[in-house]
Scaffold this motif. Structure first.
Motif, PDB file in Angstrom:
ATOM      1  N   ILE A   1      27.065   5.383  27.162  1.00 61.04           N
ATOM      2  CA  ILE A   1      26.973   4.607  25.927  1.00 61.04           C
ATOM      3  C   ILE A   1      25.982   5.264  24.965  1.00 61.04           C
ATOM      4  O   ILE A   1      26.219   5.325  23.752  1.00 61.04           O
ATOM      5  CB  ILE A   1      26.574   3.150  26.234  1.00 61.04           C
ATOM      6  N   GLN A   2      24.875   5.756  25.498  1.00 60.65           N
ATOM      7  CA  GLN A   2      23.896   6.466  24.670  1.00 60.65           C
ATOM      8  C   GLN A   2      24.556   7.656  23.963  1.00 60.65           C
ATOM      9  O   GLN A   2      24.368   7.870  22.752  1.00 60.65           O
ATOM     10  CB  GLN A   2      22.736   6.972  25.540  1.00 60.65           C
ATOM     11  N   LEU A   3      25.328   8.406  24.705  1.00 57.49           N
ATOM     12  CA  LEU A   3      25.993   9.587  24.149  1.00 57.49           C
ATOM     13  C   LEU A   3      27.031   9.197  23.103  1.00 57.49           C
ATOM     14  O   LEU A   3      27.065   9.760  21.995  1.00 57.49           O
ATOM     15  CB  LEU A   3      26.656  10.385  25.283  1.00 57.49           C
ATOM     16  N   TRP A   4      27.881   8.221  23.418  1.00 58.50           N
ATOM     17  CA  TRP A   4      28.913   7.791  22.465  1.00 58.50           C
ATOM     18  C   TRP A   4      28.287   7.280  21.168  1.00 58.50           C
ATOM     19  O   TRP A   4      28.761   7.581  20.074  1.00 58.50           O
ATOM     20  CB  TRP A   4      29.767   6.680  23.086  1.00 58.50           C
ATOM     21  N   ALA A   5      27.212   6.509  21.324  1.00 58.16           N
ATOM     22  CA  ALA A   5      26.570   5.938  20.145  1.00 58.16           C
ATOM     23  C   ALA A   5      26.014   7.032  19.232  1.00 58.16           C
ATOM     24  O   ALA A   5      26.152   6.961  18.005  1.00 58.16           O
ATOM     25  CB  ALA A   5      25.461   4.979  20.568  1.00 58.16           C
ATOM     26  N   ARG A   6      25.387   8.030  19.810  1.00 55.49           N
ATOM     27  CA  ARG A   6      24.848   9.122  18.991  1.00 55.49           C
ATOM     28  C   ARG A   6      25.967   9.893  18.292  1.00 55.49           C
ATOM     29  O   ARG A   6      25.823  10.311  17.140  1.00 55.49           O
ATOM     30  CB  ARG A   6      23.999  10.057  19.855  1.00 55.49           C
ATOM     31  N   GLU A   7      27.066  10.068  18.977  1.00 53.57           N
ATOM     32  CA  GLU A   7      28.214  10.749  18.364  1.00 53.57           C
ATOM     33  C   GLU A   7      28.754   9.969  17.170  1.00 53.57           C
ATOM     34  O   GLU A   7      29.327  10.547  16.246  1.00 53.57           O
ATOM     35  CB  GLU A   7      29.323  10.948  19.400  1.00 53.57           C
ATOM     36  N   LEU A   8      28.534   8.652  17.173  1.00 52.65           N
ATOM     37  CA  LEU A   8      29.025   7.785  16.101  1.00 52.65           C
ATOM     38  C   LEU A   8      27.960   7.491  15.045  1.00 52.65           C
ATOM     39  O   LEU A   8      28.163   6.645  14.176  1.00 52.65           O
ATOM     40  CB  LEU A   8      29.542   6.473  16.693  1.00 52.65           C
TER      41      LEU A   8
END
Length: 376
Positions: A21-28
């Motif tokens: 989730i941390q990774l997806w959020a940063r990508e967004l």
């Protein structure tokens, strides 16, 4: 809704999902993510005290839906955890102090210079929620997961939740402060019924003895540290308030025509704030550096065109003219302003006309002295 009873292996998978989730959020485009358990029992008494004092003003929904604020599971059934997200919004080089000190200019709160953040952040949180659902189906194949994103449009105590999630601490001005990013950011949440591991780190409150935010407030809207009387706040008066702005606040409003950032602009922690790279948060239509008179002379069609997709549109053309009339009353004496005020009064609503009359009285009084701020 059936609760989860995860095995040790499933708990490990949830911990791994939290990292994703941390990774997806940063990508967004989010700068920070944290997960809390959603227990707000410590906030219940504070909320009740605030409402009992009437500090919510005309925002009746704050009282009507307070139980949902205090108990997130009543807003979204089955909620076990809340994912809090931070997205920085400060536009680059908007020179807020310079505009505030230019009384012929219109000061618009920095968050409202670009596109409305509500839809943008909600859509991105929804994408994160979709990814969570896809992973949850693998971890719990026999039990569907339920997620629901929120962005400042539901009864959510977002700042206490973000504090519990480790995103920062609630400052004396009641806004969330991050040690490394200041306070120029939006918050959003995903309510979930998944039993994620939650944050165990609580950010230390580093406001210390500083009371700069309380002292700088033009309308003395803070009865005490960590408590805001919305009825006196310029953000409330110019946005949430739909009626006349009380006369005692008009002169100290200066050129603030949509919101107020004084308590953030003076906060020492905002020296660490970084300009947002989000294209949609950049100023549009010259609103970061516009003359009060130029904006006041917009007709309703121009207002609607130039505020399309903007948070400013929520106050409507009438509220826009009301606020600008006050700004013009506080501007340096100008025959052009006097002429414009008189001309616009011919077609103004009763609400706006009363504020135009006030502005004309200010403009026609060469001895007027505008106080810098009120004392409580």
């Amino acid at each position: 809704m059936q609760g989860y009873n995860p095995t040790p292996e499933q708990m490990l998978a949830l911990a791994a999902l939290a990292e994703k989730i941390q990774l997806w959020a940063r990508e967004l485009g989010f700068q920070q993510i944290g997960i809390s358990d959603g227990n707000l029992s410590s906030e219940a008494e504070r909320l009740e005290e605030w409402l009992d004092e009437g500090y919510n003003g005309t925002m009746a929904w704050m009282a009507e839906r307070q139980e949902m604020r205090k108990q997130p599971e009543k807003l979204h059934e089955g909620t076990r955890c809340i994912i809090s997200a931070r997205m920085d919004y400060l536009p680059d080089s908007t020179e807020q102090i310079k505009i505030l000190k230019s009384p012929e200019k219109a000061y618009i709160s920095r968050y409202a210079l670009g596109r409305d953040y509500h839809k943008l952040i909600r859509k991105r949180l929804a994408k994160v929620a979709e990814k969570i659902n896809a992973e949850a189906c693998i971890i719990f194949p026999d039990q569907p997961a339920h997620q629901r994103p929120f962005v400042d449009s539901a009864p959510v105590l977002e700042r206490p939740l973000a504090e519990k999630a480790g995103l920062g601490w609630v400052g004396k001005h009641t806004l969330l402060i991050n040690q490394y990013a200041g306070s120029w950011f939006f918050l959003g949440e995903i309510f979930t019924d998944l039993p994620f591991p939650t944050n165990t780190f609580t950010a230390e409150n580093k406001c210390g003895d500083c009371e700069a935010c309380l002292k700088v407030c033009p309308t003395a809207a803070f009865p005490k540290p960590y408590q805001l009387d919305a009825r006196r706040c310029i953000a409330y008066l110019t946005i949430e308030n739909k009626g006349p702005i009380p006369q005692e606040y008009r002169a100290v409003m200066g050129n603030r025509v949509f919101g107020c950032d004084d308590c953030q602009a003076i906060c020492p922690w905002n020296k660490y704030a970084q300009p947002s790279g989000e294209k949609d948060f950049q100023p549009r239509h010259g609103l970061a550096n516009s003359d009060l008179l130029t904006l006041f002379l917009w007709n309703e069609d121009t207002f609607l065109k130039n505020t399309e997709g903007s948070a400013i549109r929520r106050i409507g053309f009438e509220g826009w003219q009301r606020n600008l009339a006050i700004g013009l009353g506080n501007a340096p004496h100008s025959n052009e302003i006097i002429q414009a005020l008189r001309s616009q009064k011919n077609t103004a609503s009763t609400l706006v006309a009363e504020h135009i009359d006030w502005a004309l009285a200010q403009q026609l009084n060469p001895q007027r002295k505008r106080p810098r701020k009120l004392q409580r």
